[in-house]
Design an enzyme around this catalytic site. Structure first.
Site, short mmCIF file in Angstrom:
data_model
loop_
_atom_site.label_atom_id
_atom_site.label_comp_id
_atom_site.label_asym_id
_atom_site.label_seq_id
_atom_site.Cartn_x
_atom_site.Cartn_y
_atom_site.Cartn_z
N VAL A 84 0.84 -1.20 0.00
CA VAL A 84 0.00 0.00 0.00
C VAL A 84 0.88 1.25 0.00
CG1 VAL A 84 -1.82 1.26 1.18
CG2 VAL A 84 -1.81 -1.25 1.22
N LYS A 85 0.63 2.10 -0.98
CA LYS A 85 1.39 3.35 -1.10
C LYS A 85 0.72 4.44 -0.27
CE LYS A 85 2.92 4.39 -5.20
NZ LYS A 85 2.98 4.66 -6.66
N ILE A 86 1.51 5.06 0.59
CA ILE A 86 1.03 6.11 1.47
C ILE A 86 1.84 7.38 1.23
CG2 ILE A 86 0.63 6.81 3.86
CD1 ILE A 86 -1.03 4.40 3.21
#
Length: 220
Positions: A84-86
């Site tokens: 997951v890219k944050i």
């Protein structure tokens, strides 16, 4: 070394996966929007294109940590093992810390400075994605920033790695690898540039012509 394609174009992923030794595919909201497909439709298709062993990346949309965590859980439920890219904002750092405790793998994205990238790594992000060409476009030195970030992670966050992004030329990607980056993600046009070398075609044509002149055909 891990090589990724930065796209949501399933057909192109299938085509290039036959050629490149890719580790997976990275996406972002702009890339998914350009595909005109729902993220919940395109992600399974991308995962199928790269196979079970390929790693898929997708980004949250919320601006606050609570929302980021909720979206990350939805993404992880849809595609188990997804990274997951944050975005590395204050709220993003808080989300990365929470997701680390939940066992969800993250990438700190939208990194424009080495210090920002280091904070993401210290918060628990496995990957940190500096935007090389975008830093250059703002008058900075993207490659130098990557070099600094790589050194910082080696010294202070060895469990995290740089996944360099935002390239306009193959040279930028190679310079990141020379700086010690363990992972890069290539947009389709840059990946294609790596394949299209006119001098190679010219050399092959010369080999073929010499062979045909000598033996009358192109068979071994």
């Amino acid at each position: 070394m891990e090589l990724y394609l930065d796209t949501a174009n399933v057909a192109e992923v299938e085509r290039l996966a036959r050629i490149f030794p890719i580790a997976g595919v990275t996406t972002n909201p702009s890339i998914v929007a350009a595909s005109k497909e729902s993220i919940w439709d395109v992600l399974p298709r991308l995962q199928n294109a790269i196979g079970e062993e390929g790693t898929l990346f997708a980004q949250t949309m919320s601006r606050d940590a609570k929302g980021m965590v909720e979206e990350a859980k939805r993404l992880n439920n849809a595609i188990p093992g997804i990274v997951v890219k944050i975005p590395v904002t204050a709220e993003g750092l808080a989300a990365i810390k929470l997701l680390k405790k939940e066992g969800i793998v993250t990438l700190g994205t939208a990194v424009y400075s080495a210090s920002q990238g280091l904070l993401a790594a210290l918060a628990g992000a496995k990957y940190v994605a500096p935007y090389v060409n975008r830093v250059d476009a703002q008058g900075g030195d993207g490659i130098r920033m990557v070099q600094e970030l790589q050194t910082l992670l080696e010294h202070h966050a060895p469990d995290s790695m740089v996944l360099a992004a935002s390239f306009k030329t193959p040279r930028q990607a190679l310079d990141c690898l020379l700086a010690g980056c363990q992972a890069i993600t290539l947009p389709l046009d840059v990946a294609q540039q790596m394949l299209n070398t006119p001098a190679v075609e010219s050399a092959i044509e010369k080999f073929e012509q010499d062979w045909k002149n000598a033996f009358g055909n192109l068979n071994l």
